[in-house]
Scaffold this active site. Sequence first.
Site, PDB file in Angstrom:
ATOM      1  N   TYR A 157       0.848  -1.206   0.000  1.00  0.00           N
ATOM      2  CA  TYR A 157       0.000   0.000   0.000  1.00  0.00           C
ATOM      3  C   TYR A 157       0.884   1.256   0.000  1.00  0.00           C
ATOM      4  O   TYR A 157       0.524   2.285  -0.557  1.00  0.00           O
ATOM      5  CB  TYR A 157      -0.984  -0.025   1.173  1.00  0.00           C
ATOM      6  CG  TYR A 157      -2.180   0.890   0.982  1.00  0.00           C
ATOM      7  CD1 TYR A 157      -3.051   0.720  -0.093  1.00  0.00           C
ATOM      8  CD2 TYR A 157      -2.439   1.929   1.874  1.00  0.00           C
ATOM      9  CE1 TYR A 157      -4.141   1.552  -0.275  1.00  0.00           C
ATOM     10  CE2 TYR A 157      -3.529   2.772   1.706  1.00  0.00           C
ATOM     11  CZ  TYR A 157      -4.377   2.580   0.629  1.00  0.00           C
ATOM     12  OH  TYR A 157      -5.456   3.412   0.455  1.00  0.00           O
ATOM     13  N   LYS A 164      -3.213   8.580   2.634  1.00  0.00           N
ATOM     14  CA  LYS A 164      -4.471   8.454   3.404  1.00  0.00           C
ATOM     15  C   LYS A 164      -4.325   9.067   4.793  1.00  0.00           C
ATOM     16  O   LYS A 164      -5.291   9.615   5.337  1.00  0.00           O
ATOM     17  CB  LYS A 164      -4.913   6.991   3.496  1.00  0.00           C
ATOM     18  CG  LYS A 164      -5.393   6.386   2.170  1.00  0.00           C
ATOM     19  CD  LYS A 164      -6.567   7.125   1.556  1.00  0.00           C
ATOM     20  CE  LYS A 164      -7.199   6.335   0.422  1.00  0.00           C
ATOM     21  NZ  LYS A 164      -8.192   7.135  -0.338  1.00  0.00           N
TER      22      LYS A 164
HETATM   23  P1  NAD Z   1     -12.636   3.145  -8.258  1.00  0.00           P
HETATM   24  O1  NAD Z   1     -11.532   2.847  -9.206  1.00  0.00           O
HETATM   25  O2  NAD Z   1     -13.972   2.688  -8.599  1.00  0.00           O
HETATM   26  O3  NAD Z   1     -12.687   4.708  -7.936  1.00  0.00           O
HETATM   27  C1  NAD Z   1     -11.556   5.534  -7.959  1.00  0.00           C
HETATM   28  C2  NAD Z   1     -11.979   6.755  -8.736  1.00  0.00           C
HETATM   29  O4  NAD Z   1     -10.953   7.739  -8.732  1.00  0.00           O
HETATM   30  C3  NAD Z   1     -12.290   6.432 -10.211  1.00  0.00           C
HETATM   31  O5  NAD Z   1     -13.600   6.834 -10.508  1.00  0.00           O
HETATM   32  C4  NAD Z   1     -11.278   7.275 -10.967  1.00  0.00           C
HETATM   33  O6  NAD Z   1     -11.785   7.751 -12.193  1.00  0.00           O
HETATM   34  C5  NAD Z   1     -11.072   8.398  -9.962  1.00  0.00           C
HETATM   35  N1  NAD Z   1      -9.875   9.191 -10.250  1.00  0.00           N
HETATM   36  C6  NAD Z   1      -8.559   8.812 -10.222  1.00  0.00           C
HETATM   37  N2  NAD Z   1      -7.775   9.838 -10.618  1.00  0.00           N
HETATM   38  C7  NAD Z   1      -8.599  10.880 -10.885  1.00  0.00           C
HETATM   39  C8  NAD Z   1      -8.391  12.200 -11.350  1.00  0.00           C
HETATM   40  N3  NAD Z   1      -7.174  12.662 -11.632  1.00  0.00           N
HETATM   41  N4  NAD Z   1      -9.486  13.017 -11.494  1.00  0.00           N
HETATM   42  C9  NAD Z   1     -10.719  12.561 -11.233  1.00  0.00           C
HETATM   43  N5  NAD Z   1     -10.980  11.313 -10.788  1.00  0.00           N
HETATM   44  C10 NAD Z   1      -9.928  10.484 -10.632  1.00  0.00           C
HETATM   45  O7  NAD Z   1     -12.140   2.551  -6.847  1.00  0.00           O
HETATM   46  P2  NAD Z   1     -12.724   2.686  -5.369  1.00  0.00           P
HETATM   47  O8  NAD Z   1     -12.107   1.559  -4.634  1.00  0.00           O
HETATM   48  O9  NAD Z   1     -14.184   2.843  -5.411  1.00  0.00           O
HETATM   49  O10 NAD Z   1     -12.033   4.021  -4.833  1.00  0.00           O
HETATM   50  C11 NAD Z   1     -12.762   5.112  -4.280  1.00  0.00           C
HETATM   51  C12 NAD Z   1     -12.092   5.609  -3.007  1.00  0.00           C
HETATM   52  O11 NAD Z   1     -12.220   4.606  -1.987  1.00  0.00           O
HETATM   53  C13 NAD Z   1     -10.598   5.871  -3.132  1.00  0.00           C
HETATM   54  O12 NAD Z   1     -10.263   7.022  -2.381  1.00  0.00           O
HETATM   55  C14 NAD Z   1      -9.984   4.663  -2.484  1.00  0.00           C
HETATM   56  O13 NAD Z   1      -8.697   4.930  -1.994  1.00  0.00           O
HETATM   57  C15 NAD Z   1     -10.963   4.424  -1.378  1.00  0.00           C
HETATM   58  N6  NAD Z   1     -10.959   3.109  -0.737  1.00  0.00           N
HETATM   59  C16 NAD Z   1     -11.005   1.974  -1.498  1.00  0.00           C
HETATM   60  C17 NAD Z   1     -11.019   0.725  -0.869  1.00  0.00           C
HETATM   61  C18 NAD Z   1     -11.038  -0.540  -1.673  1.00  0.00           C
HETATM   62  O14 NAD Z   1     -10.645  -1.587  -1.137  1.00  0.00           O
HETATM   63  N7  NAD Z   1     -11.497  -0.529  -2.905  1.00  0.00           N
HETATM   64  C19 NAD Z   1     -10.992   0.658   0.529  1.00  0.00           C
HETATM   65  C20 NAD Z   1     -10.962   1.835   1.273  1.00  0.00           C
HETATM   66  C21 NAD Z   1     -10.946   3.057   0.621  1.00  0.00           C
HETATM   67  O1  0WE Z   2      -7.103   2.930  -1.721  1.00  0.00           O
HETATM   68  C1  0WE Z   2      -7.164   1.903  -2.334  1.00  0.00           C
HETATM   69  C2  0WE Z   2      -6.835   1.889  -3.817  1.00  0.00           C
HETATM   70  C3  0WE Z   2      -5.588   2.679  -4.047  1.00  0.00           C
HETATM   71  C4  0WE Z   2      -4.993   2.651  -5.428  1.00  0.00           C
HETATM   72  C5  0WE Z   2      -4.923   1.513  -6.229  1.00  0.00           C
HETATM   73  C6  0WE Z   2      -4.293   1.578  -7.469  1.00  0.00           C
HETATM   74  C7  0WE Z   2      -4.138   0.369  -8.354  1.00  0.00           C
HETATM   75  C8  0WE Z   2      -3.935   0.753  -9.803  1.00  0.00           C
HETATM   76  C9  0WE Z   2      -4.397   3.808  -5.878  1.00  0.00           C
HETATM   77  N1  0WE Z   2      -3.758   3.888  -7.065  1.00  0.00           N
HETATM   78  C10 0WE Z   2      -3.710   2.803  -7.851  1.00  0.00           C
HETATM   79  N2  0WE Z   2      -3.025   2.907  -9.034  1.00  0.00           N
HETATM   80  C11 0WE Z   2      -3.034   1.942  -9.978  1.00  0.00           C
HETATM   81  O2  0WE Z   2      -2.355   2.072 -11.022  1.00  0.00           O
HETATM   82  N3  0WE Z   2      -7.486   0.739  -1.662  1.00  0.00           N
HETATM   83  C12 0WE Z   2      -7.716   0.811  -0.238  1.00  0.00           C
HETATM   84  C13 0WE Z   2      -7.527  -0.594  -2.299  1.00  0.00           C
HETATM   85  C14 0WE Z   2      -6.163  -1.181  -2.149  1.00  0.00           C
HETATM   86  O3  0WE Z   2      -5.180  -0.837  -3.004  1.00  0.00           O
HETATM   87  C15 0WE Z   2      -4.034  -1.498  -2.589  1.00  0.00           C
HETATM   88  C16 0WE Z   2      -4.322  -2.273  -1.461  1.00  0.00           C
HETATM   89  C17 0WE Z   2      -5.695  -2.081  -1.157  1.00  0.00           C
HETATM   90  C18 0WE Z   2      -6.423  -2.649  -0.009  1.00  0.00           C
HETATM   91  C19 0WE Z   2      -2.759  -1.475  -3.140  1.00  0.00           C
HETATM   92  C20 0WE Z   2      -1.755  -2.237  -2.536  1.00  0.00           C
HETATM   93  C21 0WE Z   2      -2.024  -2.994  -1.404  1.00  0.00           C
HETATM   94  C22 0WE Z   2      -3.305  -3.031  -0.849  1.00  0.00           C
END
Ligand code: NAD
Ligand code: 0WE
Length: 264
Positions: A157, A164
């Site tokens: 991560y 974060k």
């Molecule tokens: P997702 O890929 O569906 O959403 C991420 C979004 O970020 C996408 O819609 C992408 O278009 C947008 N984005 C990235 N760069 C951008 C830019 N320059 N301008 C505008 N939009 C941009 O994935 P998600 O998991 O739904 O992520 C949403 C949030 O939740 C993120 O902040 C992520 O870190 C957080 N999050 C995710 C998880 C997980 O396990 N998926 C857990 C906790 C928190």
């Molecule tokens: O916040 C996130 C997603 C973060 C994320 C993931 C990617 C993958 C593709 C941000 N940037 C990128 N860029 C890419 O090119 N999460 C909480 C989901 C997540 O992402 C991880 C995790 C977990 C959980 C990445 C590494 C290890 C664990």
Amino acid sequence: MSFLKGKKFLIVGVANKFSIASGIAKAMSDQGAELYLSYQNERLLKKVMQVGDPLGCKNYFECDVSNDNSIDLLISDIENKWGCLDGIVHAVGFAPANELDGNFVDVATREGFKIAHDISVYSFTALAQRAKKLMLNRNAALLTLSYLGSQRTLPNYNVMGIAKAALESSTRYLANSMGVDQIRVNAISAGPVKTLAASGVKSFKKMLSYNASRAPLKRNITTEEVGNAAAFLCSDLASGITGEILYVDAGFNITAMGDLSEVN
Ligand code: NAD
Ligand code: 0WE
């Protein structure tokens, strides 16, 4: 119940139906909210409309949050269409893929650090700053999405954990500075969910299993569950809550040891 009836929200971060932002859009719409969806680029629009149209959303706008001008255009469009706003959901996070694969000290770069913080952290403040004038004294609420990697380490991560942590701190600083305008600012720290952002991540399936087996609820969470918590935090039901990080993670974060069944 329709505890968001009459309220208008901007949701930033829908990419497709699996996005956490989509679960939030659905839950907020179910509570009567009117939605405005912004999306990163035109390639996503079709998928974003597949999420928004069934919810009656009529407002879509392309906005790259790494670009100040793009944010200005978004806020102007909201001002023209609505003239006011009851809140923003920020569900955006990004770091270059090479930052998220390997030992932190070996893979960290200045450029990757900068990009991760620009897109995942500063964008929340940038949106808050520009939208503030539309949200004054109407009990508006801002919400962002965080992850436990801000407080604890886990493999790969890396710089996103640092970003974060800064995002959670931004939540407190924004809460403090916008409180005078009766604008609340909170974050949800969600457990892992299989979304587009998670799809490129090595061993993500293993992480889901690890979380499910150690969480008190013995399962992973859904985007619907994040959505319901988000709808609550953005509503007047949460009128006394600001600067808070609410965990929606099946309780994973509270444990130090599980049931010891995996050791001798
Ligand atoms: P997702 O890929 O569906 O959403 C991420 C979004 O970020 C996408 O819609 C992408 O278009 C947008 N984005 C990235 N760069 C951008 C830019 N320059 N301008 C505008 N939009 C941009 O994935 P998600 O998991 O739904 O992520 C949403 C949030 O939740 C993120 O902040 C992520 O870190 C957080 N999050 C995710 C998880 C997980 O396990 N998926 C857990 C906790 C928190
Ligand atoms: O916040 C996130 C997603 C973060 C994320 C993931 C990617 C993958 C593709 C941000 N940037 C990128 N860029 C890419 O090119 N999460 C909480 C989901 C997540 O992402 C991880 C995790 C977990 C959980 C990445 C590494 C290890 C664990």
